[in-house]
Design a protein around this motif. Sequence first.
Motif, PDB file in Angstrom:
ATOM      1  N   PHE A 198      -5.729  -4.018   9.087  1.00  0.00           N
ATOM      2  CA  PHE A 198      -5.387  -5.178   9.899  1.00  0.00           C
ATOM      3  C   PHE A 198      -3.891  -5.343   9.800  1.00  0.00           C
ATOM      4  N   GLY A 199      -3.198  -5.374  10.936  1.00  0.00           N
ATOM      5  CA  GLY A 199      -1.754  -5.488  10.852  1.00  0.00           C
ATOM      6  C   GLY A 199      -1.118  -5.808  12.173  1.00  0.00           C
ATOM      7  N   TRP A 222     -16.966  -8.364   0.725  1.00  0.00           N
ATOM      8  CA  TRP A 222     -15.761  -7.720   1.244  1.00  0.00           C
ATOM      9  C   TRP A 222     -14.591  -8.036   0.331  1.00  0.00           C
ATOM     10  N   HIS A 223     -13.532  -7.235   0.430  1.00  0.00           N
ATOM     11  CA  HIS A 223     -12.294  -7.518  -0.285  1.00  0.00           C
ATOM     12  C   HIS A 223     -11.125  -6.851   0.426  1.00  0.00           C
ATOM     13  N   THR A 224      -9.928  -7.321   0.102  1.00  0.00           N
ATOM     14  CA  THR A 224      -8.702  -6.718   0.616  1.00  0.00           C
ATOM     15  C   THR A 224      -8.114  -5.893  -0.511  1.00  0.00           C
ATOM     16  N   SER A 271       0.564  -5.573   6.945  1.00  0.00           N
ATOM     17  CA  SER A 271      -0.692  -4.837   7.025  1.00  0.00           C
ATOM     18  C   SER A 271      -1.530  -5.145   5.796  1.00  0.00           C
ATOM     19  N   SER A 272      -2.826  -5.051   5.983  1.00  0.00           N
ATOM     20  CA  SER A 272      -3.749  -5.173   4.863  1.00  0.00           C
ATOM     21  C   SER A 272      -4.943  -4.265   5.135  1.00  0.00           C
ATOM     22  N   ARG A 273      -5.593  -3.873   4.078  1.00  0.00           N
ATOM     23  CA  ARG A 273      -6.777  -3.025   4.157  1.00  0.00           C
ATOM     24  C   ARG A 273      -7.971  -3.848   3.707  1.00  0.00           C
ATOM     25  N   MET A 274      -8.924  -4.036   4.609  1.00  0.00           N
ATOM     26  CA  MET A 274     -10.137  -4.792   4.300  1.00  0.00           C
ATOM     27  C   MET A 274     -11.294  -3.805   4.216  1.00  0.00           C
ATOM     28  N   THR A 321       2.074 -10.530  16.656  1.00  0.00           N
ATOM     29  CA  THR A 321       1.301  -9.729  17.587  1.00  0.00           C
ATOM     30  C   THR A 321       0.567  -8.669  16.789  1.00  0.00           C
ATOM     31  N   LEU A 322      -0.748  -8.626  16.971  1.00  0.00           N
ATOM     32  CA  LEU A 322      -1.567  -7.621  16.291  1.00  0.00           C
ATOM     33  C   LEU A 322      -1.327  -6.244  16.891  1.00  0.00           C
TER      34      LEU A 322
END
Length: 152
Positions: free
Chosen positions: A81-82, A51-53, A67-70, A97-98
């Motif tokens: 994910f954010g 996996w990677h971000t 935010s990030s994209r995994m 808070t997610l």
Amino acid sequence: MIFREVENELETTNNAKVTVKATIQAPVDKVWEFWTEPVHITKWNQASEDWHTTRAENDLRAGGKFSSRMEAKDGSFGFDFGGTYDEVKLNESIAYTLGDGRKVNITFKSQDNETEIIETFDAETMNPIEMQQQGWQAILDNFKKYAEQTTM
């Protein structure tokens, strides 16, 4: 804790909190920077080598968003994910808070030339708690490795 099978997925009906920890052999200012700067987040934020971000954005202030994209490296799956920061205390703690309403609290405890990170999060209901704990711990372990092996 009550478990029930829902369309072949395990759902928990409690509000369990999960905690993961790691002690990083680095001063808190370095740990904080590596934890919060997008250029670093994309280098350590994955639970396993497959996996990677691919991107990270971070507005580190109360009310700010991150935010990030995994993604799986083979392109088979990915997710965003954010959330929104509730409180940020420089080199001490982060609360957010997610997007799904779950809460996360992170504490940075500095002592001499090491920093303990304690992360507590509300468990989600789609996966077993043990799986969630293992995944978050694996990401934290990757952070530890990255922070200890990378110079500022």
